[in-house]
Scaffold this motif. Structure first.
Motif, PDB file in Angstrom:
ATOM      1  N   TRP A 117       0.842  -1.202   0.000  1.00 34.81           N
ATOM      2  CA  TRP A 117       0.000   0.000   0.000  1.00 34.81           C
ATOM      3  C   TRP A 117       0.872   1.244   0.000  1.00 34.81           C
ATOM      4  CZ3 TRP A 117      -4.612   1.302  -1.282  1.00 34.81           C
ATOM      5  CH2 TRP A 117      -5.217   2.441  -0.777  1.00 34.81           C
ATOM      6  N   ARG A 118       1.879   1.268   0.859  1.00 36.13           N
ATOM      7  CA  ARG A 118       2.769   2.430   0.924  1.00 36.13           C
ATOM      8  C   ARG A 118       3.555   2.598  -0.364  1.00 36.13           C
ATOM      9  NH1 ARG A 118       4.689   1.625   7.161  1.00 36.13           N
ATOM     10  NH2 ARG A 118       2.710   2.337   8.007  1.00 36.13           N
ATOM     11  N   ALA A 173       4.428   5.678  -5.063  1.00 34.16           N
ATOM     12  CA  ALA A 173       4.717   5.779  -6.497  1.00 34.16           C
ATOM     13  C   ALA A 173       3.768   6.772  -7.175  1.00 34.16           C
ATOM     14  CB  ALA A 173       4.605   4.417  -7.153  1.00 34.16           C
ATOM     15  N   LEU A 174       2.502   6.742  -6.808  1.00 32.83           N
ATOM     16  CA  LEU A 174       1.547   7.694  -7.380  1.00 32.83           C
ATOM     17  C   LEU A 174       1.917   9.127  -6.998  1.00 32.83           C
ATOM     18  CD1 LEU A 174      -1.818   5.812  -6.813  1.00 32.83           C
ATOM     19  CD2 LEU A 174      -0.715   6.274  -9.000  1.00 32.83           C
ATOM     20  N   THR A 175       2.264   9.329  -5.744  1.00 33.06           N
ATOM     21  CA  THR A 175       2.641  10.673  -5.288  1.00 33.06           C
ATOM     22  C   THR A 175       3.898  11.160  -6.009  1.00 33.06           C
ATOM     23  OG1 THR A 175       1.642  10.257  -3.134  1.00 33.06           O
ATOM     24  CG2 THR A 175       3.246  12.043  -3.271  1.00 33.06           C
ATOM     25  N   ALA A 176       4.896  10.311  -6.105  1.00 35.23           N
ATOM     26  CA  ALA A 176       6.125  10.695  -6.809  1.00 35.23           C
ATOM     27  C   ALA A 176       5.830  11.001  -8.273  1.00 35.23           C
ATOM     28  CB  ALA A 176       7.166   9.583  -6.695  1.00 35.23           C
ATOM     29  N   GLY A 177       4.968  10.219  -8.876  1.00 32.86           N
ATOM     30  CA  GLY A 177       4.582  10.473 -10.263  1.00 32.86           C
ATOM     31  C   GLY A 177       3.928  11.827 -10.437  1.00 32.86           C
ATOM     32  N   TRP A 178       3.060  12.196  -9.500  1.00 30.01           N
ATOM     33  CA  TRP A 178       2.406  13.508  -9.609  1.00 30.01           C
ATOM     34  C   TRP A 178       3.374  14.651  -9.386  1.00 30.01           C
ATOM     35  CZ3 TRP A 178      -1.239  14.018 -12.596  1.00 30.01           C
ATOM     36  CH2 TRP A 178      -2.232  13.056 -12.727  1.00 30.01           C
ATOM     37  N   VAL A 179       4.369  14.454  -8.557  1.00 26.98           N
ATOM     38  CA  VAL A 179       5.390  15.497  -8.390  1.00 26.98           C
ATOM     39  C   VAL A 179       6.155  15.696  -9.698  1.00 26.98           C
ATOM     40  CG1 VAL A 179       7.538  16.069  -7.188  1.00 26.98           C
ATOM     41  CG2 VAL A 179       5.595  15.198  -5.896  1.00 26.98           C
ATOM     42  N   VAL A 180       6.473  14.603 -10.366  1.00 18.29           N
ATOM     43  CA  VAL A 180       7.176  14.699 -11.656  1.00 18.29           C
ATOM     44  C   VAL A 180       6.285  15.367 -12.702  1.00 18.29           C
ATOM     45  CG1 VAL A 180       8.151  13.346 -13.566  1.00 18.29           C
ATOM     46  CG2 VAL A 180       8.705  12.757 -11.206  1.00 18.29           C
ATOM     47  N   SER A 201      -2.855   0.865   9.987  1.00 13.86           N
ATOM     48  CA  SER A 201      -3.800   1.654  10.760  1.00 13.86           C
ATOM     49  C   SER A 201      -4.858   2.272   9.853  1.00 13.86           C
ATOM     50  CB  SER A 201      -3.059   2.756  11.522  1.00 13.86           C
ATOM     51  OG  SER A 201      -2.520   3.687  10.613  1.00 13.86           O
ATOM     52  N   LEU A 202      -5.917   2.706  10.489  1.00 12.06           N
ATOM     53  CA  LEU A 202      -7.004   3.361   9.759  1.00 12.06           C
ATOM     54  C   LEU A 202      -6.539   4.681   9.156  1.00 12.06           C
ATOM     55  CD1 LEU A 202      -9.970   3.366   8.941  1.00 12.06           C
ATOM     56  CD2 LEU A 202     -10.491   4.441  11.134  1.00 12.06           C
ATOM     57  N   SER A 203      -5.657   5.389   9.858  1.00 13.81           N
ATOM     58  CA  SER A 203      -5.176   6.664   9.316  1.00 13.81           C
ATOM     59  C   SER A 203      -4.350   6.442   8.056  1.00 13.81           C
ATOM     60  CB  SER A 203      -4.361   7.422  10.365  1.00 13.81           C
ATOM     61  OG  SER A 203      -3.213   6.698  10.724  1.00 13.81           O
ATOM     62  N   ALA A 204      -3.539   5.384   8.029  1.00 13.32           N
ATOM     63  CA  ALA A 204      -2.746   5.082   6.828  1.00 13.32           C
ATOM     64  C   ALA A 204      -3.654   4.694   5.675  1.00 13.32           C
ATOM     65  CB  ALA A 204      -1.750   3.970   7.112  1.00 13.32           C
ATOM     66  N   ALA A 205      -4.663   3.907   5.959  1.00 13.52           N
ATOM     67  CA  ALA A 205      -5.596   3.500   4.907  1.00 13.52           C
ATOM     68  C   ALA A 205      -6.373   4.696   4.371  1.00 13.52           C
ATOM     69  CB  ALA A 205      -6.546   2.438   5.436  1.00 13.52           C
TER      70      ALA A 205
END
Length: 104
Positions: free
Chosen positions: A18-19, A24-31, A80-84
């Protein structure tokens, strides 16, 4: 030589995947955001139109939201629920950016 120490609550099976996905999605959006900003600056420099201010601001905002959510995912302990919830936020930001700026 002893093996790894046992963790409380057992091994984390789904958390690394999950992480990794949300990271990967977050890094892709930064690029992608960097490319959009550079394209807009190049267009302004040459007198062209470029992607537009709305696209630049939208990508900057979306990337900031995704980075904030990913920070929560990375700092959460275990599954955890916060991570999800934060990971679901990254997926939501991804869906919104794709829909608003790339597919519609």
């Amino acid at each position: 030589m002893t093996g790894p120490s046992p963790r409380r609550g057992g091994p984390r099976r789904g958390a690394p995947i999950w992480r990794g996905l949300t990271g990967a999605l977050t890094a892709g959006w930064v690029v992608v955001t960097t490319v959009v900003v550079v394209a807009q600056l190049a267009a302004w420099g040459s007198g062209g139109e470029g992607p537009g201010t709305a696209a630049v601001v939208g990508h900057l905002g979306g990337s900031a939201l995704a980075l904030g959510a990913q920070h929560v995912v990375d700092r959460a302990r275990g599954t955890s629920l916060s991570a999800a919830s934060a990971g679901a936020g990254v997926l939501g930001v991804t869906a919104a950016l794709l829909w608003l700026f790339w597919y519609s």
